[in-house]
Design a protein around this motif. Structure first.
Motif, PDB file in Angstrom:
ATOM      1  N   MET A   1       0.831  -1.204   0.000  1.00 60.01           N
ATOM      2  CA  MET A   1       0.000   0.000   0.000  1.00 60.01           C
ATOM      3  C   MET A   1       0.862   1.250   0.000  1.00 60.01           C
ATOM      4  SD  MET A   1      -3.159  -0.643   2.611  1.00 60.01           S
ATOM      5  CE  MET A   1      -2.105  -1.461   3.816  1.00 60.01           C
ATOM      6  N   ARG A   2       0.321   2.275  -0.658  1.00 60.72           N
ATOM      7  CA  ARG A   2       0.989   3.574  -0.656  1.00 60.72           C
ATOM      8  C   ARG A   2       0.228   4.465   0.336  1.00 60.72           C
ATOM      9  NH1 ARG A   2      -0.200   4.259  -6.832  1.00 60.72           N
ATOM     10  NH2 ARG A   2      -2.165   3.641  -5.866  1.00 60.72           N
ATOM     11  N   ILE A   3       0.881   4.766   1.438  1.00 61.58           N
ATOM     12  CA  ILE A   3       0.242   5.500   2.529  1.00 61.58           C
ATOM     13  C   ILE A   3       0.821   6.900   2.609  1.00 61.58           C
ATOM     14  CG2 ILE A   3       0.033   5.595   5.049  1.00 61.58           C
ATOM     15  CD1 ILE A   3      -0.082   2.521   5.006  1.00 61.58           C
ATOM     16  N   LEU A   4      -0.082   7.870   2.750  1.00 63.50           N
ATOM     17  CA  LEU A   4       0.339   9.254   2.950  1.00 63.50           C
ATOM     18  C   LEU A   4      -0.152   9.701   4.326  1.00 63.50           C
ATOM     19  CD1 LEU A   4       1.652  11.776   1.557  1.00 63.50           C
ATOM     20  CD2 LEU A   4      -0.662  12.433   0.869  1.00 63.50           C
ATOM     21  N   ILE A   5       0.754  10.324   5.089  1.00 64.67           N
ATOM     22  CA  ILE A   5       0.399  10.786   6.434  1.00 64.67           C
ATOM     23  C   ILE A   5       0.482  12.297   6.468  1.00 64.67           C
ATOM     24  CG2 ILE A   5       1.105  10.782   8.861  1.00 64.67           C
ATOM     25  CD1 ILE A   5       2.307   7.936   8.273  1.00 64.67           C
ATOM     26  N   PHE A   6      -0.636  12.927   6.815  1.00 65.94           N
ATOM     27  CA  PHE A   6      -0.624  14.378   7.022  1.00 65.94           C
ATOM     28  C   PHE A   6      -0.665  14.666   8.522  1.00 65.94           C
ATOM     29  CE2 PHE A   6      -2.833  18.294   8.108  1.00 65.94           C
ATOM     30  CZ  PHE A   6      -2.075  19.217   7.417  1.00 65.94           C
ATOM     31  N   ASN A   7       0.285  15.460   8.968  1.00 62.05           N
ATOM     32  CA  ASN A   7       0.302  15.949  10.350  1.00 62.05           C
ATOM     33  C   ASN A   7       0.422  17.455  10.284  1.00 62.05           C
ATOM     34  OD1 ASN A   7       0.803  16.564  13.032  1.00 62.05           O
ATOM     35  ND2 ASN A   7       2.942  15.849  12.976  1.00 62.05           N
ATOM     36  N   GLU A   8      -0.429  18.174  11.021  1.00 63.92           N
ATOM     37  CA  GLU A   8      -0.313  19.637  10.940  1.00 63.92           C
ATOM     38  C   GLU A   8       1.048  20.099  11.459  1.00 63.92           C
ATOM     39  OE1 GLU A   8      -3.577  21.218  13.277  1.00 63.92           O
ATOM     40  OE2 GLU A   8      -2.357  21.243  15.073  1.00 63.92           O
ATOM     41  N   HIS A   9       1.624  19.341  12.406  1.00 67.61           N
ATOM     42  CA  HIS A   9       2.999  19.582  12.855  1.00 67.61           C
ATOM     43  C   HIS A   9       3.186  20.968  13.477  1.00 67.61           C
ATOM     44  CE1 HIS A   9       7.156  18.748  13.206  1.00 67.61           C
ATOM     45  NE2 HIS A   9       7.600  19.342  12.118  1.00 67.61           N
ATOM     46  N   LYS A  10       2.370  21.226  14.472  1.00 71.70           N
ATOM     47  CA  LYS A  10       2.504  22.491  15.202  1.00 71.70           C
ATOM     48  C   LYS A  10       2.968  22.203  16.639  1.00 71.70           C
ATOM     49  CE  LYS A  10       0.614  25.639  12.306  1.00 71.70           C
ATOM     50  NZ  LYS A  10       1.145  26.938  11.953  1.00 71.70           N
ATOM     51  N   GLN A  11       2.096  21.570  17.418  1.00 73.96           N
ATOM     52  CA  GLN A  11       2.415  21.376  18.838  1.00 73.96           C
ATOM     53  C   GLN A  11       3.606  20.439  19.029  1.00 73.96           C
ATOM     54  OE1 GLN A  11      -1.831  20.396  19.172  1.00 73.96           O
ATOM     55  NE2 GLN A  11      -1.747  21.401  21.175  1.00 73.96           N
ATOM     56  N   ASP A  12       3.788  19.484  18.096  1.00 74.86           N
ATOM     57  CA  ASP A  12       4.924  18.567  18.254  1.00 74.86           C
ATOM     58  C   ASP A  12       6.245  19.231  17.871  1.00 74.86           C
ATOM     59  OD1 ASP A  12       4.426  18.548  15.528  1.00 74.86           O
ATOM     60  OD2 ASP A  12       4.168  16.383  15.360  1.00 74.86           O
ATOM     61  N   LYS A  13       6.179  20.485  17.413  1.00 78.58           N
ATOM     62  CA  LYS A  13       7.401  21.262  17.198  1.00 78.58           C
ATOM     63  C   LYS A  13       7.682  22.157  18.391  1.00 78.58           C
ATOM     64  CE  LYS A  13       6.623  23.215  13.237  1.00 78.58           C
ATOM     65  NZ  LYS A  13       6.613  23.884  11.906  1.00 78.58           N
ATOM     66  N   THR A  14       6.606  22.686  18.977  1.00 77.10           N
ATOM     67  CA  THR A  14       6.789  23.809  19.889  1.00 77.10           C
ATOM     68  C   THR A  14       6.493  23.514  21.357  1.00 77.10           C
ATOM     69  OG1 THR A  14       4.518  24.477  19.500  1.00 77.10           O
ATOM     70  CG2 THR A  14       6.193  25.454  18.066  1.00 77.10           C
ATOM     71  N   GLU A  15       5.713  22.494  21.647  1.00 81.12           N
ATOM     72  CA  GLU A  15       5.305  22.284  23.040  1.00 81.12           C
ATOM     73  C   GLU A  15       6.113  21.143  23.657  1.00 81.12           C
ATOM     74  OE1 GLU A  15       1.084  21.969  23.531  1.00 81.12           O
ATOM     75  OE2 GLU A  15       0.687  23.615  22.116  1.00 81.12           O
ATOM     76  N   ALA A  16       6.726  21.435  24.782  1.00 79.82           N
ATOM     77  CA  ALA A  16       7.598  20.457  25.435  1.00 79.82           C
ATOM     78  C   ALA A  16       6.847  19.181  25.804  1.00 79.82           C
ATOM     79  CB  ALA A  16       8.231  21.073  26.685  1.00 79.82           C
ATOM     80  N   ALA A  17       5.613  19.337  26.264  1.00 73.84           N
ATOM     81  CA  ALA A  17       4.849  18.163  26.696  1.00 73.84           C
ATOM     82  C   ALA A  17       4.579  17.219  25.522  1.00 73.84           C
ATOM     83  CB  ALA A  17       3.525  18.602  27.324  1.00 73.84           C
ATOM     84  N   VAL A  18       4.475  17.780  24.341  1.00 72.98           N
ATOM     85  CA  VAL A  18       4.248  16.942  23.158  1.00 72.98           C
ATOM     86  C   VAL A  18       5.572  16.348  22.675  1.00 72.98           C
ATOM     87  CG1 VAL A  18       3.194  16.859  20.853  1.00 72.98           C
ATOM     88  CG2 VAL A  18       2.299  18.445  22.578  1.00 72.98           C
ATOM     89  N   ARG A  19       6.609  17.180  22.649  1.00 72.23           N
ATOM     90  CA  ARG A  19       7.939  16.691  22.263  1.00 72.23           C
ATOM     91  C   ARG A  19       8.369  15.518  23.140  1.00 72.23           C
ATOM     92  NH1 ARG A  19      11.383  19.783  18.975  1.00 72.23           N
ATOM     93  NH2 ARG A  19      12.335  17.713  18.946  1.00 72.23           N
ATOM     94  N   ALA A  20       7.996  15.582  24.394  1.00 73.39           N
ATOM     95  CA  ALA A  20       8.380  14.504  25.323  1.00 73.39           C
ATOM     96  C   ALA A  20       7.782  13.171  24.892  1.00 73.39           C
ATOM     97  CB  ALA A  20       7.929  14.852  26.745  1.00 73.39           C
ATOM     98  N   VAL A  21       6.586  13.215  24.347  1.00 79.30           N
ATOM     99  CA  VAL A  21       5.917  11.974  23.936  1.00 79.30           C
ATOM    100  C   VAL A  21       6.306  11.588  22.512  1.00 79.30           C
ATOM    101  CG1 VAL A  21       3.682  10.869  23.587  1.00 79.30           C
ATOM    102  CG2 VAL A  21       3.981  12.496  25.464  1.00 79.30           C
ATOM    103  N   TYR A  22       6.395  12.578  21.643  1.00 78.85           N
ATOM    104  CA  TYR A  22       6.702  12.321  20.229  1.00 78.85           C
ATOM    105  C   TYR A  22       7.929  13.133  19.805  1.00 78.85           C
ATOM    106  CZ  TYR A  22       2.155  10.076  20.174  1.00 78.85           C
ATOM    107  OH  TYR A  22       1.098   9.234  20.441  1.00 78.85           O
TER     108      TYR A  22
END
Lengths: 237, 237, 237, 237
Positions: A1-22
């Motif tokens: 399968m050809r899978i495309l993943i869209f992530n808005e990619h905002k909080q996982d760049k800027t928020e420490a609590a998100v960076r910690a998980v991802y």
């Protein structure tokens, strides 16, 4: 399968609590789950036009969509491209706060609103045990920390309710629901809050892989026209 | 019931073949069918903003929609008002070529395309005989002249298929279909071509009256928000 | 409406804990809820043939069914009479442990099994707020003591899920579900354990009255035959 | 896949008109269609107990069922074994006059009646073009000679209507319909009259192979019990 993943990619760049998980970002975490045996690409809001064109969608079997705080930054034209690709057969898996994403709302036609609260404990029950997306999933499992999403969830009657969520705070939710739209299939899945390690959970990963397989196109085509054919029956009218 | 009828009012003003069938215009023909026991108003494209405001829709139980060649003249904002009113509980009955009307397409999320041909003979079968909209309708009846609308009809899975159409030219169609959307109910009904005396047919009139009664709101409200409530269960998280 | 209430009438005769809650028996408690504006009769297992004949069902608009420990005492022929009456248009409201009653199982075709535990706290959520059975019901309400019924509930895909149940012990349930069968309508409703004062609860009473109104026949008839008609179209074959 | 084919094997033994079409009998004609890549066995009414035991069904992925004039010769116990196997995950494909077969009626819960007439011309339309059973099927195709099966077809609301039939005599029919029941999947397909060469038609053969693949189990199991588990949540009640 050809899978495309869209992530808005905002909080996982800027928020420490998100960076910690991802630490490697949400789109890459999803790609790691889905890459075995598949061709996986990722795009974000940082890409021109969300990295999405008609040509790219024509080469995509299943599109995953994660977004939260920047739905409005997705151009209407991109959302319409995604909708049309689904109607033409592409699979779409919408994750968590994607319930308010433009392509999902276009395909549902309803408000897609719900009630919510951060920091809940959730237990997910299988309510369609024979469904391909439930394959290998235990009859129930727990997520120690998720965001509560509660009813009333304003969606059309789903074709199937594969999972239902129980929340410690007293709420219930149709957590995994399927919809046929045109030639395409849509799966909405509620877990996946940015500060919870949901996409690292092995059962969640099974569900994501099952969803990709289920949503893959049976056929692709263009039904986006009205035709005006001659009668099939001679002298029938 | 408070019924509002929208007719685009183009061909029934200018085309002799339509005037011959509906000399008093399509909206008034429909109003005549629906007026007994109800408050009926009519609006057209000639009215400012299609004669439709949020206040008017708030005072409407069921909106009937007939349109054909001028869907694009309905402002997007009016289509969105209609969609939001349906989600808030108003009933909507979409007739014939209204399958391409903006409010219907917004509520369906699909292309709503089909195949078509003018000047067909149609036989309509009841496929959900216990449904309120089929009350008093014989198991089948014939329309000597209608426009053929044929599958594939690109709509989401309907909640109910009340009628199916057989066409002498060899086609079939899901001619009467229901959808719940938000708090509101939607009925799409295929017959009603502008050069056919369909709305003068007594069985069609029964169906239109049944549809109005079925689509009338059970409750009205505003579910167009996301709420963020406190936990219901003390100390639950 | 002409309402018939069947209660197996075992535990409410012999068990003190049930007598304490329903001193006048379960069928009479239900009759009290439903009697306003309706003709209500009650029958029990003590009546010959459960008090049910074809003639009686022909004169019944909606049948309520409460049973628990003596499903096997209902003769198969009575269960088949009830099924055939539903297919012919009679409404059926099945309460609580009636999920294992013979007429319900005949109409579902599935095992109708579930998980269960006595003495739970339940919170019921409205998941189809525009449905007639939810009219006047708050978006959620609590039953301090009910029997837990949990998924997986082995039923066919319901037409509508009007209510979903949340249980303090960690379970969820499709607590209020509708099914069209033949000309008739079926509503299954989970609350109603014999040692809980559920049928005294004002919201439950609203739901029972709504269910009766919703399930009442639109039409009655006999579709229990195969017909072999001549072609409708002359010279068509 | 392990496929089992049941044919009542009456008319294809004794009637010349049937022998002319299926000289090697209906079950073998079906086996020829399905044997590529699969293990196929056939059984008939001539076998003791229809050749069906629980052990055999446990080793069956998909059961095909063709029967017409001898439904009553299938023991109730065999029909119940088939129903239970479907609830436990086995796929079931019911062909043509199998609409009145005991296992199908048990699984539907309705009368399964319809109108019918021999010697019709049928045109089959795809109404769910993205469905796996429609893969490779043209948007419509003709069967020069079939038995007319017409609405009202007394079945529960299907999960999907994959095909609709148009008949030259003026009737329409939901010709290919799917139902989830328990862990299993059921497909009913209308064409297949014993005096028509339907099972020799290449498009029909594609549909039969697609149906087998679609109906194959995702999982097998026993959900035919009621469980009574302890609370999942400590101190929750």
């Amino acid at each position: 399968m050809r899978i495309l993943i869209f992530n808005e990619h905002k909080q996982d760049k800027t928020e420490a609590a998100v960076r910690a998980v991802y630490p490697n970002f949400i789109h890459n975490a999803l790609a790691d789950v889905l890459k075995d045996g598949n061709t996986v690409k990722t795009v974000t809001l940082d890409d021109e036009n969300c990295g999405i064109t008609k040509e790219i969608l024509d080469q995509t079997d299943v599109l995953f969509w994660w977004a939260h705080i920047a739905h409005h930054e997705v151009p209407d034209a991109v959302a319409e491209l995604v909708r049309d690709a689904v109607l033409g057969g592409m699979g779409l898996v919408v994750l968590h706060s994607g319930h308010m994403a433009k392509p999902f709302k276009l395909l549902m036609g309803t408000a897609c609103t719900l009630r919510w609260r951060e920091g809940s404990r959730e237990r997910i029950w299988v309510t369609s045990p024979g469904h391909p997306i439930a394959k290998g999933v235990p009859e129930q499992f727990e997520l120690a920390q998720e965001e509560m999403y509660g009813e009333y969830f304003d969606i059309p009657t789903p074709d199937d309710i594969v999972f239902m969520g129980w929340f410690a705070g007293g709420e219930v939710f149709r957590s995994g629901v399927t919809f046929r739209r045109g030639l395409g299939k849509v799966f909405y899945f509620q877990p996946g809050h940015e500060t919870s390690p949901t996409f690292h959970h092995p059962v969640i990963q099974t569900i994501l892989r099952n969803a990709a397989e289920w949503a893959a196109p049976t056929c692709r085509g263009n039904i986006l026209y009205c035709s005006n054919p001659a009668p099939l029956e001679t002298g029938a009218e």
